[in-house]
Design an enzyme around this catalytic site. Structure first.
Site, short mmCIF file in Angstrom:
data_model
loop_
_atom_site.label_atom_id
_atom_site.label_comp_id
_atom_site.label_asym_id
_atom_site.label_seq_id
_atom_site.Cartn_x
_atom_site.Cartn_y
_atom_site.Cartn_z
N LYS A 193 7.09 19.04 -14.96
CA LYS A 193 7.88 19.72 -13.92
C LYS A 193 8.07 18.72 -12.78
O LYS A 193 7.10 18.26 -12.18
CB LYS A 193 7.11 20.94 -13.44
CG LYS A 193 7.69 21.61 -12.19
CD LYS A 193 6.77 22.70 -11.65
CE LYS A 193 7.18 23.12 -10.25
NZ LYS A 193 6.21 24.03 -9.60
N VAL A 223 14.52 23.68 -8.85
CA VAL A 223 15.74 23.96 -8.08
C VAL A 223 16.06 22.78 -7.16
O VAL A 223 17.19 22.31 -7.10
CB VAL A 223 15.59 25.28 -7.29
CG1 VAL A 223 16.73 25.46 -6.28
CG2 VAL A 223 15.54 26.47 -8.25
N SER A 279 7.97 25.54 -0.59
CA SER A 279 8.59 24.86 -1.72
C SER A 279 9.61 23.82 -1.25
O SER A 279 10.33 24.04 -0.27
CB SER A 279 9.32 25.88 -2.60
OG SER A 279 10.07 25.21 -3.60
N ALA A 280 9.69 22.71 -1.97
CA ALA A 280 10.71 21.68 -1.71
C ALA A 280 12.12 22.25 -1.92
O ALA A 280 13.10 21.64 -1.48
CB ALA A 280 10.49 20.47 -2.61
N ASP A 281 12.23 23.42 -2.55
CA ASP A 281 13.55 24.05 -2.73
C ASP A 281 14.19 24.35 -1.37
O ASP A 281 15.41 24.27 -1.22
CB ASP A 281 13.45 25.36 -3.51
CG ASP A 281 13.00 25.16 -4.95
OD1 ASP A 281 12.90 24.00 -5.40
OD2 ASP A 281 12.74 26.19 -5.62
N LYS A 318 10.82 35.69 -6.15
CA LYS A 318 9.78 36.62 -6.56
C LYS A 318 8.90 36.98 -5.37
O LYS A 318 8.69 36.18 -4.47
CB LYS A 318 8.89 35.98 -7.62
CG LYS A 318 9.51 35.97 -8.99
CD LYS A 318 8.43 35.90 -10.08
CE LYS A 318 9.10 35.87 -11.44
NZ LYS A 318 9.39 34.53 -11.89
N GLU A 347 19.50 24.67 -14.64
CA GLU A 347 18.15 24.14 -14.39
C GLU A 347 17.39 23.94 -15.71
O GLU A 347 17.67 24.64 -16.69
CB GLU A 347 17.42 25.17 -13.54
CG GLU A 347 16.16 24.69 -12.92
CD GLU A 347 15.17 25.82 -12.77
OE1 GLU A 347 14.02 25.63 -13.18
OE2 GLU A 347 15.55 26.88 -12.26
N ASP A 391 2.26 26.57 2.45
CA ASP A 391 2.86 25.92 1.29
C ASP A 391 4.32 26.34 1.22
O ASP A 391 4.64 27.51 1.00
CB ASP A 391 2.09 26.37 0.04
CG ASP A 391 2.66 25.76 -1.24
OD1 ASP A 391 3.80 25.25 -1.23
OD2 ASP A 391 1.95 25.81 -2.26
#
Ligand code: PSU
Ligand code: MN
Length: 297
Positions: free
Chosen positions: A69, A89, A132-134, A151, A8, A130
């Site tokens: 990002k 990611v 994450s698109a991960d 985390k 990454e 919310d």
């Protein structure tokens, strides 16, 4: 027989300070080679999707302030406008898959944010969660992601529920618990424990043969000697969350804000912890990539 391993770039451009970041980026590539894989650091350079960078390009990611990002929705914009960008990611997985790469090592993944840090615009009414698109990337793109869990800035039970709903196997590498990045455990179980690269590769290969879409999450805990005491990590996380809330930080800015504040609050030790778990994940990812290549040879 090549065993490509995607790496990454957001961690290089946004996750670690210069010059530790460029040294780390080079070290990750060396470790990958040492453990039998071909390192392919993923990024967008001048609007071009790349899996494999030369040293000058690694340096650009590490030094330039002109590197953004890029999550999945940013990719078409970056390409059309010729941006330089570091990949999260989600975007690293997507670009890796397009290059035929099946294994990817990173630090921590994004997930479902805690709802307490996400008040709606209108006077504290809860906004949509919310996520994450991960997570949707793991549900649809066939890449195995080696990470140290997520985390505790995130809602870890909700993140695991999401992965269950969308059919993403969560594998503990040498552990029975989902790791929480700075901490080796979270108290939450994984779907299965494996202890060798071959066992991990067999699950990745079985998922492909079954024709099931999406990836596999392989979670390796931080090496013991670098683990941060839970009280220290949690105090920093709680403070960072409260500050994000008070300052109204939103959207794609939330994760970088929280990560940067935690590093400021915990100092050098969290930097060393971060580097140690990244190196560990590159080592394991390289071994899994090599095992996968051998199993299909
Ligand atoms: N969590 C970490 N370290 C990271 C990230 C998350 O512990 O570097 C980065 C990764 O690039 C991840 C992204 O893909 O943040 C998720 O951001 P968001 O929550 O905006 O989707
Ligand atoms: Mn988000």
């Amino acid at each position: 027989m090549t065993a490509p391993l995607a790496l990454e770039s957001t961690v290089i451009s946004h996750g670690l300070p210069y010059p530790q970041n460029i040294a780390a980026a080079r070290r990750f590539e060396q470790i990958a080679r040492q453990y039998g894989a071909e390192p392919r650091t993923v990024a967008v350079i001048g609007g071009e999707l790349r899996a494999g960078l030369n040293d000058e390009e690694l340096e650009l990611l590490a030094r330039s302030h002109d590197v953004r990002k890029l999550s999945r929705r940013d990719l078409p914009i970056a390409v059309a406008q010729g941006w330089h960008g570091a990949t999260t990611v989600a975007t690293t997985m997507w670009i890796a898959a397009r290059h035929g790469i099946r294994v990817f090592s990173t630090g921590g993944i994004g997930g479902v944010h805690r709802s307490g840090s996400l008040k709606g615009e209108a006077g504290g009414r809860d906004a949509a969660p919310d996520i994450s698109a991960d997570l949707p990337e793991l549900a649809q793109t066939p890449v195995a992601v080696v990470c140290a869990g997520a985390k505790a800035i995130l809602d870890l039970p909700a993140t695991l529920e999401w992965l269950e709903t969308w059919g993403v196997p969560v594998v503990g590498y040498g552990t029975d618990e989902f790791p929480a990045f700075y901490s080796r455990g979270s108290g939450l179980p994984v779907d299965v424990r494996v202890d060798t690269p071959q066992e991990a590769a067999a699950i990745v290969e079985a998922k492909r043969r079954l024709g099931l879409p999406g990836g596999v999450l392989i979670c390796a805990p931080i090496p013991q000697e670098y683990e941060l005491p839970a009280a220290e990590a949690n105090a920093a996380i709680e403070q960072a969350l409260a500050e994000a809330d008070a300052q109204g930080v939103r959207g794609k800015a939330i994760t970088p804000f929280l990560l940067a504040r935690i590093v400021e609050l915990t100092g050098e030790r969290s930097l060393h912890a971060n580097l140690a778990l990244l190196e560990n994940n590159v080592r394991i990812g390289a071994q899994i990539a090599a095992a996968l290549a051998a199993s299909r040879a």
